[in-house]
Design a protein around this motif. Structure first.
Motif, PDB file in Angstrom:
ATOM      1  N   ALA A   1       0.839  -1.203   0.000  1.00  0.00           N
ATOM      2  CA  ALA A   1       0.000   0.000   0.000  1.00  0.00           C
ATOM      3  C   ALA A   1       0.874   1.252   0.000  1.00  0.00           C
ATOM      4  CB  ALA A   1      -0.911   0.013   1.230  1.00  0.00           C
ATOM      5  N   ARG A   2       0.330   2.325  -0.545  1.00  0.00           N
ATOM      6  CA  ARG A   2       1.078   3.579  -0.629  1.00  0.00           C
ATOM      7  C   ARG A   2       1.465   4.094   0.753  1.00  0.00           C
ATOM      8  NH1 ARG A   2      -1.021   8.981  -3.920  1.00  0.00           N
ATOM      9  NH2 ARG A   2       0.895  10.205  -3.694  1.00  0.00           N
ATOM     10  N   ASN A   3       0.588   3.894   1.765  1.00  0.00           N
ATOM     11  CA  ASN A   3       0.876   4.444   3.093  1.00  0.00           C
ATOM     12  C   ASN A   3       2.009   3.717   3.818  1.00  0.00           C
ATOM     13  OD1 ASN A   3      -0.317   2.071   3.965  1.00  0.00           O
ATOM     14  ND2 ASN A   3      -2.152   3.060   4.798  1.00  0.00           N
ATOM     15  N   GLY A   4       2.540   2.646   3.213  1.00  0.00           N
ATOM     16  CA  GLY A   4       3.721   2.003   3.792  1.00  0.00           C
ATOM     17  C   GLY A   4       4.992   2.785   3.515  1.00  0.00           C
TER      18      GLY A   4
ATOM     19  N   HIS B   1       0.680  -0.710  -4.700  1.00  0.00           N
ATOM     20  CA  HIS B   1       0.536   0.604  -5.329  1.00  0.00           C
ATOM     21  C   HIS B   1       1.649   0.835  -6.362  1.00  0.00           C
ATOM     22  CE1 HIS B   1       0.502   5.017  -5.692  1.00  0.00           C
ATOM     23  NE2 HIS B   1      -0.779   4.927  -5.353  1.00  0.00           N
ATOM     24  N   PRO B   2       1.333   1.457  -7.499  1.00  0.00           N
ATOM     25  CA  PRO B   2       2.359   1.710  -8.525  1.00  0.00           C
ATOM     26  C   PRO B   2       3.571   2.465  -7.988  1.00  0.00           C
ATOM     27  CG  PRO B   2       0.173   2.132  -9.415  1.00  0.00           C
ATOM     28  CD  PRO B   2      -0.008   1.875  -7.954  1.00  0.00           C
ATOM     29  N   GLY B   3       3.359   3.370  -7.013  1.00  0.00           N
ATOM     30  CA  GLY B   3       4.489   4.118  -6.463  1.00  0.00           C
ATOM     31  C   GLY B   3       5.487   3.219  -5.756  1.00  0.00           C
ATOM     32  N   ILE B   4       4.983   2.212  -5.068  1.00  0.00           N
ATOM     33  CA  ILE B   4       5.867   1.268  -4.383  1.00  0.00           C
ATOM     34  C   ILE B   4       6.627   0.424  -5.410  1.00  0.00           C
ATOM     35  CG2 ILE B   4       5.970  -0.655  -2.752  1.00  0.00           C
ATOM     36  CD1 ILE B   4       5.189   2.011  -1.471  1.00  0.00           C
ATOM     37  N   LEU B   5       5.932  -0.028  -6.443  1.00  0.00           N
ATOM     38  CA  LEU B   5       6.588  -0.835  -7.478  1.00  0.00           C
ATOM     39  C   LEU B   5       7.630  -0.013  -8.227  1.00  0.00           C
ATOM     40  CD1 LEU B   5       3.477  -2.749  -8.890  1.00  0.00           C
ATOM     41  CD2 LEU B   5       5.162  -3.562  -7.235  1.00  0.00           C
TER      42      LEU B   5
END
Length: 418
Positions: A350-353, A380-384
């Motif tokens: 998740a993004r909030n991680g 989430h794409p941001g994490i990837l």
């Protein structure tokens, strides 16, 4: 069977090996107690002598409890108790059926003997009662062994093919977490249980895990504890730990602990987990951490797995969010210096991680547990993107299903678990 639905396959040989020293241990123990009252100087040598026997008993128990198929899963609950009663009844019927047959053979031999004496010819020698008893005992033992082997075969067929060599496994539990780290063959540390008992049960069956040395529930959200009944189904549970910012335990966790005869223990950074050969350190929560957000109450475990060159370091993060991850890096300044080889990405990607742990630790492999086509858009794409920029390979349950990780030299091998 009602409390712990397993069939101890080696209990008979264990008792045979241990029983010869039990009378000596008992006698020496009683003498030591009397010596403490009347002759204290004699107590230490008596206790020391008894300890040789107790070490033997403990050694037998340890050796046979870790043997292959030592605890064969049995039907749980009332059906398991009924099946055990039927097996016992079958053994008794075998004994009862053989007794008249032996008696009949004995009378036939006597009649033949009398008839031979009448005509002067030598008759057959009577069957010795001791030999008949030995044959009867051997038949019963053989029957019990056959029944145990049949039960073991049924379990193995249900479990499917054995997994290849593995150090850890990530179980596909849908939208949730369920991780398994091997301690010794057939034994494991399980971290979280996912939301689905059947999914965890199937995964542990495929890994051939029969004893849970410790179950750690990182925090009390259903996607991390809901499948706890599947973890203990037909398996021995030795310890249960949990972390939470809340009071009380969900009924599912309480039932699983009660059925296994263990007391749940709340953990924090002062908790010690003895799971040799693994080294397990609880890094979070600290005793002063703000746990008002349940995700931030997630237990963070640093696990070292022995390897020929150097230990493999793994960080398990539960659903830790960005602010708590930053606090963790601040509290444990050495964590960034140590780095990790494998990082479990927090909160299913998740993004909030956040990406602080990814950037600070530089793992070789990232693990993501998320349900296929889940409604939250995890990972989430941001994490990837952060993983791709850092050149970190990601292994995901939504793409691979359940999978194992095995570290061989400098290579980290990820294999789907079939």
């Amino acid at each position: 069977m009602l409390i712990q639905p397993t069939l101890p396959l080696y209990s008979l040989p264990a008792n045979v090996l241990a029983s010869p020293v039990v009378p000596a241990i008992t006698l020496l123990g009683m003498l030591a107690v009397l010596a403490l009252v009347g002759a204290p100087a004699l107590a230490p040598p008596l206790i020391g002598s008894a300890q040789w026997g107790t070490r033997w008993v403990a050694g037998v128990a340890e050796m046979l409890s870790t043997g292959p198929g030592a605890a064969v899963p049995w039907l749980p609950g009332v059906p398991g108790a009924a099946a055990a009663a039927l097996v016992s009844l079958a053994v008794l019927l075998i004994l009862a059926g053989r007794a008249p047959a032996v008696a009949a053979r004995g009378s036939t031999v006597v009649r033949r003997r009398r008839s031979s004496l009448a005509d002067g010819s030598p008759g057959p020698r009577p069957v010795a009662p001791a030999r008949a008893r030995r044959r009867r005992t051997a038949a019963v033992v053989l029957t019990v062994l056959v029944l145990c082997l049949v039960a073991a075969a049924v379990v193995r067929v249900r479990a499917g093919p054995a997994a290849a060599e593995w150090d850890l496994a990530m179980c596909d539990v849908g939208q949730g977490d369920g991780m398994v780290l091997e301690t010794t063959p057939g034994h494991a540390l399980v971290v979280d249980a996912g939301p689905d008992p059947d999914a965890m049960d199937r995964c542990l069956d495929a890994l051939r895990v029969e004893v849970i040395d410790a179950l750690v529930i990182t925090h009390l959200h259903d996607d991390h504890y809901g499948g706890v009944e599947g973890v203990v189904r037909g398996r021995t549970l030795s310890a249960l730990y949990y972390s939470s910012g809340e009071d009380g335990l969900p009924p599912a966790v309480t039932r699983a602990a009660a059925a296994s005869g263990v007391a749940p223990e709340r953990l924090d950074a002062t908790t010690t987990l003895d799971l040799a050969p693994l080294r397990v350190d609880v890094l979070w929560p600290t005793t002063t951490a703000d746990l008002t957000e349940e995700n931030n109450a997630s237990a963070v475990l640093e696990v070292e797995v022995p390897a020929p060159d150097r230990p493999i370091r793994i960080l398990l993060t539960g659903d830790l969010e960005e602010d708590a991850a930053a606090a963790l890096l601040g509290v444990d300044a050495g964590l960034a210096d140590r780095g990790v080889d494998i990082l479990k990405i927090a909160h299913h990607g998740a993004r909030n991680g956040g990406t602080a742990l990814i950037d600070a630790l530089g793992p070789r492999l990232a693990l993501i547990s998320a349900g296929q086509d889940n409604e939250y858009g995890h990972p989430h794409p941001g994490i990837l993107d952060a993983l791709r920029r850092a050149g970190i390979v990601a292994a995901r349950t939504d793409e691979l299903g359940s999978f194992t990780v095995d570290v061989v030299g400098a290579t980290v091998e990820v294999r789907p678990l079939r």
